[in-house]
Write a protein that holds these residues in place. Structure first.
Motif, mmCIF file in Angstrom:
data_model
loop_
_atom_site.group_PDB
_atom_site.id
_atom_site.type_symbol
_atom_site.label_atom_id
_atom_site.label_comp_id
_atom_site.label_asym_id
_atom_site.label_seq_id
_atom_site.Cartn_x
_atom_site.Cartn_y
_atom_site.Cartn_z
ATOM 1 N N LYS A 1 0.823 -1.216 0.000
ATOM 2 C CA LYS A 1 0.000 0.000 0.000
ATOM 3 C C LYS A 1 0.856 1.265 0.000
ATOM 4 O O LYS A 1 0.469 2.293 -0.582
ATOM 5 N N ALA A 2 2.035 1.210 0.621
ATOM 6 C CA ALA A 2 2.882 2.393 0.764
ATOM 7 C C ALA A 2 3.653 2.736 -0.507
ATOM 8 O O ALA A 2 4.123 3.872 -0.659
ATOM 9 N N LEU A 3 3.794 1.769 -1.419
ATOM 10 C CA LEU A 3 4.641 1.984 -2.585
ATOM 11 C C LEU A 3 3.874 2.600 -3.747
ATOM 12 O O LEU A 3 2.708 2.262 -3.984
ATOM 13 N N PRO A 4 4.519 3.473 -4.510
ATOM 14 C CA PRO A 4 3.891 4.025 -5.709
ATOM 15 C C PRO A 4 3.826 2.963 -6.799
ATOM 16 O O PRO A 4 4.631 2.023 -6.808
ATOM 17 N N THR A 5 2.882 3.111 -7.702
ATOM 18 C CA THR A 5 2.761 2.155 -8.807
ATOM 19 C C THR A 5 3.475 2.691 -10.046
ATOM 20 O O THR A 5 3.537 3.908 -10.243
ATOM 21 N N PRO A 6 3.992 1.794 -10.892
ATOM 22 C CA PRO A 6 4.083 0.347 -10.692
ATOM 23 C C PRO A 6 5.086 0.015 -9.591
ATOM 24 O O PRO A 6 6.151 0.623 -9.493
ATOM 25 N N ARG A 7 4.727 -0.937 -8.767
ATOM 26 C CA ARG A 7 5.534 -1.260 -7.588
ATOM 27 C C ARG A 7 6.700 -2.183 -7.942
ATOM 28 O O ARG A 7 6.610 -2.997 -8.861
ATOM 29 N N VAL A 8 7.753 -2.044 -7.152
ATOM 30 C CA VAL A 8 8.904 -2.944 -7.259
ATOM 31 C C VAL A 8 9.175 -3.514 -5.870
ATOM 32 O O VAL A 8 9.462 -2.770 -4.932
ATOM 33 N N LEU A 9 9.082 -4.823 -5.730
ATOM 34 C CA LEU A 9 9.316 -5.519 -4.461
ATOM 35 C C LEU A 9 10.540 -6.406 -4.597
ATOM 36 O O LEU A 9 10.630 -7.209 -5.526
ATOM 37 N N TRP A 10 11.487 -6.230 -3.696
ATOM 38 C CA TRP A 10 12.734 -7.014 -3.714
ATOM 39 C C TRP A 10 12.727 -7.933 -2.508
ATOM 40 O O TRP A 10 12.701 -7.492 -1.360
ATOM 41 N N LEU A 11 12.801 -9.250 -2.756
ATOM 42 C CA LEU A 11 12.770 -10.251 -1.688
ATOM 43 C C LEU A 11 14.181 -10.661 -1.297
ATOM 44 O O LEU A 11 14.977 -11.063 -2.156
ATOM 45 N N MET A 12 14.496 -10.559 -0.008
ATOM 46 C CA MET A 12 15.754 -11.071 0.528
ATOM 47 C C MET A 12 15.420 -11.973 1.718
ATOM 48 O O MET A 12 15.690 -11.650 2.874
ATOM 49 N N VAL A 13 14.796 -13.089 1.416
ATOM 50 C CA VAL A 13 14.371 -14.037 2.443
ATOM 51 C C VAL A 13 14.945 -15.410 2.118
ATOM 52 O O VAL A 13 15.351 -15.669 0.975
#
Length: 301
Positions: free
Chosen positions: A55-67
Motif C-alpha cells: 500500500k505504501a509503494l507508488p505504482t508500478p511497484r517494485v518488491l525485492w525479496l531477501m528471504v
C-alpha cells in the motif's frame, strides 16, 4: 525510484543501506521491529506487514525479496501475488533453486506481474564493495530497474547484468557457488599441506601474502583466507564442521542431469559432508579392512 525491500536480515539491511546511500528510496518490511527501526535510522521507511508495504509503494511497484530460499520464499511470493497489480515487479534476490524460480515466474506471468530472479553475491562485503548480480527475467523489466542494479553493483556497468530469461539468474548463481566450493576446497587443502610440513616452519600468513600479488592463484577469496590466517593462524576454537547452504548440491544435480563431469565441485561437496561425521563408521571399517587383509595395526580410541 522507490523500492520495497522484504527481509531486513544482514544482507537485506546492507543492500537497503547501499541503496539509500546511492540516493534511492527504500521502504522495508521485516517481522522484526528492531530490523525495521534500524532501516528507519538509516533514512528509509518501514511497514509492519506485506499489505502495508504494498500500500505504501507508488505504482508500478517494485518488491525485492531477501528471504531464505524454500518455503519462506514460496509463501512470500504467494502472499504478494494476492496483493500486487498487473505491471508490478517482483525481484527474488535470495538463493532460490532455479526450478522454484521458474515456477514463481510462471505464477507471476499469469497475473501480468514481472518476475526477476537475481542471483546475488557479495555477502557482508557488499555494502562497501558492491554486489555481483546475475539477473534473469524479461529484458525490458530488467532494464527498467537499471538504476537499482547500478546502485547496488560495484560499478555502474560492472559486476551485474541480465544473463537470460527467468530462472537463468539463479541458475548462474548456483554454478557460481559450485565453483566457489571447489576454490575454497583447493585453498584449504593447499594450506593444510603447508601446515603439515613442520620441518620447514612455514608461516602460512606470509605465504598467503606472497601469493596475493602477481601469483596466478591470487583472488579475493585468497585475500579473505590470508586475512583469516593473520587473525587465527592455527584456527583455534573453530570446529572442523563445514555447512552447505544448498547451491553445491544443486550444482552437482545439474551436472548429473546434463551428463557433465564435475569431479572437483562434487568432491568438495562430499568433503563438507565428511566434516560433519564426528564418529566415522566408514573410517573405522576401512581400518578394520586393512587389519583383515594385511594385518595392519588398528588405532584404538
Amino acid at each position: 525510484m522507490e523500492l520495497g525491500m522484504i527481509g531486513l536480515g544482514k544482507m537485506g539491511a546492507n543492500m537497503a543501506e547501499r541503496l539509500l546511500q546511492g540516493g534511492q528510496k527504500v521502504t522495508g518490511f521485516d517481522p522484526s521491529a528492531d530490523a525495521r527501526k534500524a532501516l528507519e535510522a538509516q533514512g528509509g521507511a518501514s511497514a509492519d506487514s506485506l499489505q502495508a508495504l504494498v500500500k505504501a509503494l507508488p505504482t508500478p511497484r517494485v518488491l525485492w525479496l531477501m528471504v531464505p530460499s524454500g518455503k519462506i520464499t514460496d509463501d512470500t511470493v504467494s502472499g504478494l501475488l494476492a496483493l500486487l497489480d498487473k505491471g508490478d515487479t517482483m525481484v527474488d534476490g535470495g538463493n532460490s533453486n532455479y526450478k522454484d524460480s521458474l515456477g514463481h515466474a510462471a505464477a507471476c506471468a499469469g497475473k501480468g506481474i514481472n518476475y526477476i530472479d537475481c542471483g546475488t553475491s557479495g555477502g557482508v562485503w557488499g555494502l562497501k564493495e558492491g554486489y555481483s548480480m546475475m539477473i534473469g527475467g524479461d529484458e525490458q523489466a530488467v532494464e527498467a530497474l537499471r538504476p537499482i542494479f547500478a546502485t547496488l553493483a560495484p560499478g555502474k556497468d560492472q559486476g551485474w547484468g541480465r544473463v537470460g530469461p527467468a530462472g537463468s539468474g539463479h541458475y548462474t548463481k548456483m554454478i557460481h557457488n559450485g565453483i566457489e566450493y571447489g576454490m575454497m576446497q583447493a585453498y584449504a587443502e593447499g594450506f593444510s599441506i603447508l601446515k603439515h610440513k613442520v620441518d620447514f616452519g612455514l608461516d602460512l600468513h606470509q605465504i598467503g601474502e606472497i601469493w596475493r600479488y602477481g601469483s596466478v592463484v591470487r583472488s579475493w577469496l585468497l585475500d579473505l583466507t590470508t586475512d583469516a590466517l593473520s587473525k587465527n593462524p592455527n584456527m583455534d576454537g573453530i570446529a572442523p564442521y563445514v555447512v552447505d547452504s544448498g547451491e553445491g548440491r544443486w550444482t552437482v544435480d545439474a551436472a548429473l542431469e546434463l551428463n557433465v563431469s564435475a569431479p572437483v565441485i562434487t568432491l568438495s561437496l562430499m568433503e563438507r559432508f565428511r566434516s560433519r561425521d564426528d564418529d566415522s563408521f566408514a573410517d573405522k571399517l576401512l581400518s578394520s579392512m586393512r587389519n583383515e587383509f594385511g594385518g595392519h595395526a588398528i588405532k584404538k580410541e
